[in-house]
Design a protein around this motif. Structure first.
Motif, short mmCIF file in Angstrom:
data_model
loop_
_atom_site.label_atom_id
_atom_site.label_comp_id
_atom_site.label_asym_id
_atom_site.label_seq_id
_atom_site.Cartn_x
_atom_site.Cartn_y
_atom_site.Cartn_z
N SER A 24 0.82 -1.21 0.00
CA SER A 24 0.00 0.00 0.00
C SER A 24 0.86 1.26 0.00
N GLU A 25 2.13 1.13 0.35
CA GLU A 25 3.04 2.28 0.39
C GLU A 25 3.94 2.36 -0.83
N GLY A 26 3.83 1.39 -1.72
CA GLY A 26 4.67 1.36 -2.92
C GLY A 26 5.35 0.02 -3.07
N GLU A 27 6.20 -0.08 -4.08
CA GLU A 27 6.89 -1.34 -4.34
C GLU A 27 8.11 -1.46 -3.44
N ILE A 28 8.36 -2.70 -2.96
CA ILE A 28 9.53 -2.95 -2.14
C ILE A 28 10.24 -4.21 -2.62
N GLY A 29 11.53 -4.25 -2.35
CA GLY A 29 12.33 -5.43 -2.59
C GLY A 29 12.91 -5.87 -1.27
N VAL A 30 12.90 -7.17 -1.04
CA VAL A 30 13.35 -7.70 0.25
C VAL A 30 14.46 -8.71 0.03
N TYR A 31 15.56 -8.53 0.75
CA TYR A 31 16.66 -9.48 0.78
C TYR A 31 16.71 -10.11 2.18
N ALA A 32 17.54 -11.13 2.34
CA ALA A 32 17.76 -11.72 3.66
C ALA A 32 18.29 -10.65 4.61
N ASN A 33 17.99 -10.79 5.86
CA ASN A 33 18.42 -9.86 6.92
C ASN A 33 17.74 -8.50 6.84
N HIS A 34 16.59 -8.43 6.21
CA HIS A 34 15.80 -7.19 6.14
C HIS A 34 15.31 -6.85 7.54
N ILE A 35 15.12 -5.58 7.81
CA ILE A 35 14.56 -5.21 9.11
C ILE A 35 13.14 -5.75 9.22
N PRO A 36 12.70 -6.13 10.41
CA PRO A 36 11.34 -6.63 10.57
C PRO A 36 10.32 -5.57 10.14
N LEU A 37 9.29 -6.03 9.44
CA LEU A 37 8.27 -5.12 8.90
C LEU A 37 7.00 -5.92 8.64
N THR A 38 5.88 -5.32 8.96
CA THR A 38 4.58 -5.86 8.56
C THR A 38 3.89 -4.78 7.76
N THR A 39 3.37 -5.14 6.59
CA THR A 39 2.76 -4.14 5.73
C THR A 39 1.57 -4.74 4.98
N ILE A 40 0.81 -3.88 4.36
CA ILE A 40 -0.39 -4.29 3.61
C ILE A 40 -0.01 -4.52 2.15
N LEU A 41 -0.43 -5.65 1.63
CA LEU A 41 -0.19 -6.02 0.25
C LEU A 41 -1.18 -5.31 -0.66
N ALA A 42 -0.71 -4.84 -1.80
CA ALA A 42 -1.57 -4.23 -2.82
C ALA A 42 -1.57 -5.14 -4.05
N PRO A 43 -2.61 -5.09 -4.87
CA PRO A 43 -2.62 -5.94 -6.07
C PRO A 43 -1.41 -5.64 -6.95
N GLY A 44 -0.75 -6.70 -7.39
CA GLY A 44 0.42 -6.53 -8.24
C GLY A 44 1.12 -7.84 -8.50
N VAL A 45 2.21 -7.74 -9.24
CA VAL A 45 3.01 -8.90 -9.58
C VAL A 45 4.11 -9.06 -8.54
N VAL A 46 4.25 -10.26 -8.00
CA VAL A 46 5.34 -10.57 -7.09
C VAL A 46 6.43 -11.26 -7.91
N LYS A 47 7.68 -10.82 -7.71
CA LYS A 47 8.82 -11.42 -8.40
C LYS A 47 9.66 -12.13 -7.34
N ILE A 48 9.82 -13.44 -7.53
CA ILE A 48 10.55 -14.27 -6.58
C ILE A 48 11.86 -14.68 -7.24
N THR A 49 12.99 -14.24 -6.66
CA THR A 49 14.29 -14.62 -7.19
C THR A 49 14.80 -15.79 -6.36
N GLU A 50 14.89 -16.95 -7.02
CA GLU A 50 15.38 -18.18 -6.41
C GLU A 50 16.81 -18.43 -6.90
N PRO A 51 17.53 -19.34 -6.26
CA PRO A 51 18.87 -19.67 -6.77
C PRO A 51 18.83 -20.15 -8.23
N GLU A 52 17.73 -20.78 -8.65
CA GLU A 52 17.61 -21.31 -10.01
C GLU A 52 17.10 -20.29 -11.04
N GLY A 53 16.58 -19.17 -10.60
CA GLY A 53 16.02 -18.19 -11.52
C GLY A 53 14.88 -17.42 -10.89
#
Length: 135
Positions: free
Chosen positions: A31-60
């Motif tokens: 609800s506040e905009g787009e975010i990217g999250v890596y390991a060790n991100h600060i703790p956060l709880t937020t509201i999801l807005a409709p959109g595309v989620v991009k999941i980067t895995e070790p394989e792609g």
């Protein structure tokens, strides 16, 4: 020893565990905009807005459509509770286009009693489905 660049990602909908796996990054719309999250991100709880989620895995990278919910981000884990989640192959593009037209009509009409917020959310969901369904 576990890779410290990875975190556990879990996406849950009311009817299934949509995704569970290790990711190096997840990008999503809140609800506040787009975010990217890596390991060790600060703790956060937020509201999801409709959109595309991009999941980067070790394989792609994987992409999916998400619609409203909540996101809990911890140092080593991200949990997304979504109303609906869809993989691109689950999207009916023609149905999404029809939903877009219906939502646009509702928004452009001057009818009293129209739930404008509901129509806007329907339009966002349709646009997300169309965006992901074309890829």
């Amino acid at each position: 020893m576990a890779d410290e660049r990875l975190f556990r990602l879990k996406i849950i909908t009311p009817d299934r565990v949509f995704y569970e796996g290790d990711a190096s990054m997840v990008e999503l719309k809140t609800s506040e905009g787009e975010i990217g999250v890596y390991a060790n991100h600060i703790p956060l709880t937020t509201i999801l807005a409709p959109g595309v989620v991009k999941i980067t895995e070790p394989e792609g990278m994987k992409q999916a459509a998400l619609y409203s919910g909540f996101v809990e981000i911890l140092k080593d884990k991200v949990t997304i509770l979504a109303e609906v989640a869809e993989w691109p192959e689950e999207i009916d593009i023609n149905r999404a286009k029809e939903a877009k037209i219906r939502a646009e009509r509702r928004l452009s009409s001057n009818e009293s009693g129209i739930d404008e917020l509901r129509a806007e959310m329907a339009l966002r969901r349709a646009l997300t489905r169309i965006e992901l369904g074309r890829k």
